[in-house]
Scaffold this active site. Structure first.
Site, short mmCIF file in Angstrom:
data_model
loop_
_atom_site.label_atom_id
_atom_site.label_comp_id
_atom_site.label_asym_id
_atom_site.label_seq_id
_atom_site.Cartn_x
_atom_site.Cartn_y
_atom_site.Cartn_z
N GLU A 89 1.04 -5.16 11.02
CA GLU A 89 0.63 -3.76 10.94
C GLU A 89 1.48 -2.98 11.93
O GLU A 89 1.34 -3.12 13.14
CB GLU A 89 -0.86 -3.62 11.28
CG GLU A 89 -1.79 -4.34 10.32
CD GLU A 89 -2.05 -3.56 9.05
OE1 GLU A 89 -1.59 -2.40 8.97
OE2 GLU A 89 -2.70 -4.11 8.14
N GLU B 259 1.95 3.71 2.97
CA GLU B 259 2.49 3.15 4.21
C GLU B 259 4.02 3.17 4.18
O GLU B 259 4.68 2.13 4.12
CB GLU B 259 1.92 1.75 4.42
CG GLU B 259 0.40 1.78 4.58
CD GLU B 259 -0.27 0.42 4.48
OE1 GLU B 259 0.45 -0.60 4.45
OE2 GLU B 259 -1.51 0.36 4.41
N ARG C 138 -3.16 5.04 -2.07
CA ARG C 138 -3.04 3.67 -1.55
C ARG C 138 -2.73 2.63 -2.62
O ARG C 138 -1.97 1.69 -2.39
CB ARG C 138 -4.35 3.30 -0.85
CG ARG C 138 -4.52 1.84 -0.44
CD ARG C 138 -5.91 1.64 0.12
NE ARG C 138 -6.26 0.24 0.34
CZ ARG C 138 -6.24 -0.37 1.53
NH1 ARG C 138 -5.85 0.30 2.59
NH2 ARG C 138 -6.61 -1.64 1.65
N TYR D 236 -11.09 -6.96 9.84
CA TYR D 236 -12.39 -7.19 9.21
C TYR D 236 -12.21 -8.23 8.12
O TYR D 236 -11.11 -8.41 7.60
CB TYR D 236 -12.95 -5.90 8.62
CG TYR D 236 -11.93 -5.14 7.78
CD1 TYR D 236 -11.74 -5.43 6.44
CD2 TYR D 236 -11.16 -4.13 8.35
CE1 TYR D 236 -10.82 -4.76 5.67
CE2 TYR D 236 -10.21 -3.45 7.59
CZ TYR D 236 -10.05 -3.75 6.26
OH TYR D 236 -9.11 -3.09 5.51
N HIS E 244 0.86 -1.17 0.00
CA HIS E 244 0.00 0.00 0.00
C HIS E 244 0.90 1.23 0.00
O HIS E 244 1.70 1.44 0.91
CB HIS E 244 -0.93 -0.01 1.21
CG HIS E 244 -2.02 -1.02 1.10
ND1 HIS E 244 -2.57 -1.66 2.20
CD2 HIS E 244 -2.68 -1.53 0.01
CE1 HIS E 244 -3.52 -2.49 1.79
NE2 HIS E 244 -3.60 -2.43 0.47
N HIS F 171 2.78 -3.82 6.78
CA HIS F 171 1.80 -2.76 6.50
C HIS F 171 1.78 -1.78 7.67
O HIS F 171 2.53 -1.92 8.64
CB HIS F 171 0.41 -3.36 6.30
CG HIS F 171 0.24 -4.11 5.02
ND1 HIS F 171 -0.37 -3.57 3.91
CD2 HIS F 171 0.60 -5.37 4.67
CE1 HIS F 171 -0.39 -4.47 2.94
NE2 HIS F 171 0.20 -5.58 3.37
#
Length: 617
Positions: free
Chosen positions: A577, A350, A402, A554, A347, A502
Site C-alpha cells: 500500500e 489508485e 474503484r 481487516y 483498483h 495498491h
C-alpha cells in the site's frame, strides 16, 4: 473535424440547458424551502438529482482560518503526512497546523465494548417523496433524461470521430473532464475507539452508500476516512457527536484536490516528447491508458533483446490486458531464472500504483546497466494496468471509481456477447436501455479471486452489486482477474514472487487476509518485508508498517495475494500500500510520483533479490 465535433457537442449541450431552463416549474417547487437548491450529479458514471442546502452552516471541527492556512500549503515535505497516528491510535499534528478534534466531554463507558445498546442508531435523513424516488433509482440504476442526452452527445461525437479517422479523440491535451463533481464534498478522519463505534460506522456506511463514501474500512483504533456529500454533512456530524465519535476535517472541498492533483499536458508538449524520446511518459503527471500502453510498445520496439510485451486477454470493454516481461535470458546454467510478478491499478482510482509500475519498468529497461546484477538473478513480469476499464473511467467519469466496469445481467440465459459491449455509442445505448432491468456496474477485482471467495464469516467483501467491495457473482467472473490467474498458473513454476501495488496507507502486507492464522513460512515473509521497509525509509524517511493483512487492515476474502500463495503456490506474496496515510489518500498529487516511485523501487529491489535466492518451498 474533431474540433467541429467538439464544438457541436458544446452547442448542443448549451441548447439542452436552455431548454431545461425554459421548462415549466414542477408543482412541488412551492413546497420546498427557499434555501434548498439542487444540481444534477453524476455518481458512479450515472446522473441524478442531488439537492443541497445552500445556506446550511457546517460544523467543521477545525477553525476556518486553520483550514485555509493548511490548504495553502502546496505539499508536505518528503515522508511527512497530514497526520501521524501513534500506537494507541491517537491523532497528532505533524504539519505545524493546530488541529481541533471534535470531541465530547464524556468518555464512552466500557459498557459499549460489551455492545450495550445506547438507544441511538443511524437512521437515514427523511426525504421528500421526489427525493426518495430519485434517490432509490440513482442508487441502483441512476437513470435520468439529462444523463441520457449528455451521454448520447458524447457518444455520438466519439462515434463521428472514429468514422472520420480521428485517432486522437481521447487526446489528454484536448480532454475536458465532465464526470462526477465532488465540489463541497468533505473528507473526514475518524478513529473509532471501540467495537460499538465500529458497528455504528458500518451501519452508516451501509445505510447511505450514495452520500457517505468510506475510503477505509472501520476498525477499532484505526483511521477511518470518509467522504460526505454536501446534503449529508450536518446529519452525519450530529450522528458522530451523539455517538461520541471524534472526527477531524481534512478538506472542505474534495474537488479542489481533484483539480490540482494532475497537471494537464499541452498537445504541443506531448508532440515534443514523442519527437524527443519516442513516448510521452514523464512521471510528472498521471497518464491515461493509451499513453501507458504506448510506452510498453515503445519499450518492446526499442529494446527487443530485453523486453517482450504480451496481451494476456481483454477487459470487459475490450481493452488489451498487457504485461511486460523483462529478461536477459537463461541463467549461467542455461536454466530459467525465477521471476517476480508485479501488478498495479487493480483498483481503478489508485493512480499512483500504475505510475510506480511504469517507473519500475523505466529503471529495469532504459537504465538496465545500473541493475545488471539484479537482472542476472531474476526475470520481471509487470502489469501496469490490471483494470483498464476502471482506470479509464476514473479519468473520464468518476475520479474515485474503484471497481471494474462489467455488467452482470440477472438473466443467465442472455448471450455472453450481448452482455459484453465494447466502449462506444452502442455500449452507451445498451447501458441506458438496460436501466430498468440491469444492475450496478463493476466488481472489486481484489475480492474476485477464488480463495475463500464470498465467505460471510470472514467479511471484507460485499454481495451488493452497488457496493465498492462487491465480490462478483462468482470467482473469476471478471475477464481481468481470470486472465491474471490463467497466466500465473501457466507460469507458476518460475514465478517465485507475487507483488500487487495498491494505495493508500504505507503498508507492506503479508498473507493471510482471510484469517488471523499465519502461514508456515510467516517468519520468512516478515524478514523480507522488514528489510524492504528499511530500504524504503533510507530513501526519503517514509515509514511503512509491516504485518499480516488481516491484522494491519481487516479480514477479507478473494484477495489476489492470498490466492497467489495458497492456490498458485507462489512462495512469496505481498501487497504494498503506497503513499500516503490519508492527507491526500487516493488523490496523491503528481508531484509525489517520483518520490514515491524511488522509495518503492528501493523496497521492491530488496524483495526481488531475497526472493530470488530463497528456497522454492
Amino acid at each position: 473535424m474533431a474540433k467541429l465535433a467538439g464544438l457541436a457537442t458544446r452547442l448542443c449541450s448549451a441548447h439542452l440547458i436552455l431548454l431545461l431552463a425554459r421548462a415549466e416549474p414542477i408543482d412541488i417547487a412551492s413546497s420546498i424551502s427557499r434555501n434548498l437548491s439542487g444540481f444534477l450529479l453524476s455518481r458512479d458514471g450515472k446522473f441524478y438529482v442531488q439537492p443541497v442546502l445552500a445556506n446550511r452552516s457546517l460544523s467543521t471541527g477545525i477553525r476556518d482560518e486553520q483550514h485555509k492556512e493548511f490548504e495553502t500549503r502546496s505539499a508536505v515535505s518528503e515522508g511527512e503526512s497530514w497526520s501521524k497516528i501513534d500506537e494507541d491510535g491517537a491523532e497528532t499534528s505533524t504539519t505545524g497546523v493546530e488541529l481541533k478534534v471534535t470531541k465530547t466531554q464524556e468518555n464512552e463507558s466500557s459498557a459499549e465494548e460489551n455492545h450495550e445498546d445506547d438507544g441511538i442508531s443511524w437512521e437515514p435523513t427523511p426525504k421528500s417523496w421526489w427525493r426518495r424516488i430519485v434517490g432509490a433509482r440513482s442508487r441502483t440504476r441512476a437513470f435520468s433524461f439529462y444523463g441520457i442526452v449528455e451521454s448520447a452527445f458524447t457518444g455520438i461525437t466519439k462515434f463521428i470521430g472514429s468514422i472520420i479517422g480521428d485517432d486522437d479523440n481521447d487526446d489528454e491535451a484536448d480532454y475536458q473532464y465532465n464526470g462526477v463533481n465532488y465540489q463541497g464534498y468533505q473528507l473526514l478522519r475518524i478513529i473509532p475507539k471501540n467495537l460499538k463505534q465500529v458497528e455504528h460506522l458500518k451501519k452508516l456506511r451501509d445505510s447511505e452508500p450514495d452520500d457517505v463514501k468510506f475510503w477505509t474500512t472501520p476498525v477499532k483504533n484505526r483511521v477511518t476516512d470518509i467522504v460526505i456529500s454536501p446534503a449529508m454533512q450536518n446529519d452525519v456530524k450530529v450522528f458522530l457527536r451523539q455517538k461520541k465519535i471524534d472526527f477531524i476535517l481534512l478538506t472542505n472541498d474534495l474537488q479542489k484536490f481533484i483539480k490540482s492533483e494532475n497537471p494537464r499536458m499541452p498537445k504541443e508538449r506531448r508532440q515534443d516528447l514523442f519527437s524527443l524520446q519516442g513516448h510521452s511518459m514523464t512521471w510528472k503527471r498521471y497518464h491515461r491508458y493509451k499513453d501507458v500502453m504506448g510506452y510498453l510498445d515503445y519499450l518492446a520496439e526499442k529494446y527487443p533483446q530485453l523486453v517482450e510485451v504480451m496481451s494476456i486477454g481483454e477487459s470487459f470493454e475490450g481493452r488489451a490486458l498487457k504485461v511486460v516481461k523483462v529478461s536477459t535470458g537463461a541463467d549461467k546454467n542455461g536454466e530459467s531464472k525465477p521471476s517476480i510478478w508485479i501488478d498495479a491499478g487493480m483498483h481503478a482510482r489508485e493512480w499512483i500504483s500504475t505510475a510506480v509500475a511504469t517507473y519500475i519498468l523505466n529503471q529495469l529497461v532504459e537504465k538496465s546497466d545500473n541493475y545488471s546484477r539484479l537482472l542476472d538473478v531474476t526475470d520481471w513480469i509487470v502489469m501496469p494496468v490490471a483494470n483498464p476499464d476502471g482506470y479509464e473511467f476514473t479519468h473520464t467519469n468518476d475520479r474515485l471509481w474503484r471497481k471494474t466496469r462489467s455488467i452482470h445481467d440477472t438473466d443467465a440465459d442472455d448471450d455472453e456477447d450481448e452482455a459484453r459491449q465494447g466502449p462506444g455509442i452502442l455500449h452507451m445505448l445498451t447501458h441506458y436501455t438496460k436501466w430498468l432491468f440491469g444492475s450496478c456496474e463493476g466488481v472489486d477485482p481484489n475480492r474476485n479471486f477464488n480463495i475463500h471467495w464470498g465467505e460471510d464469516k470472514v467479511g471484507g467483501a460485499s454481495t451488493d452489486p452497488c457496493h465498492d467491495t462487491y465480490a462478483g457473482p462468482e470467482p473469476f467472473s471478471e475477464p481481468e482477474t481470470k486472465a491474471i490467474s490463467d497466466y500465473i498458473m501457466e507460469n507458476r513454476q518460475t514465478i517465485r514472487t507475487y507483488l500487487t501495488l495498491h494505495s493508500y496507507s504505507q503498508m507492506l502486507l503479508v498473507p493471510w487476509g482471510f484469517t488471523r492464522s499465519k502461514p508456515p513460512d510467516f517468519d520468512d515473509l516478515m524478514n523480507i518485508a522488514n528489510k524492504a521497509k528499511k530500504a524504503i525509509a533510507k530513501v526519503s524517511g517514509t515509514e511503512y508498517k509491516v504485518g499480516p493483512a488481516a491484522e494491519l487492515l481487516y479480514p477479507t476474502t478473494g484477495s489476489s495475494d492470498d490466492w497467489a500463495k495458497a492456490i498458485a503456490g507462489v512462495k512469496n506474496a505481498f501487497t504494498m500500500e503506497l503513499r500516503d496515510r490519508g492527507r491526500y489518500g487516493f488523490l496523491l498529487p503528481a508531484a509525489q510520483i517520483i518520490p514515491t516511485a524511488r522509495e518503492t523501487w528501493a523496497g521492491v529491489r530488496v524483495i526481488a533479490r531475497m526472493a530470488a535466492t530463497s528456497s522454492k518451498t
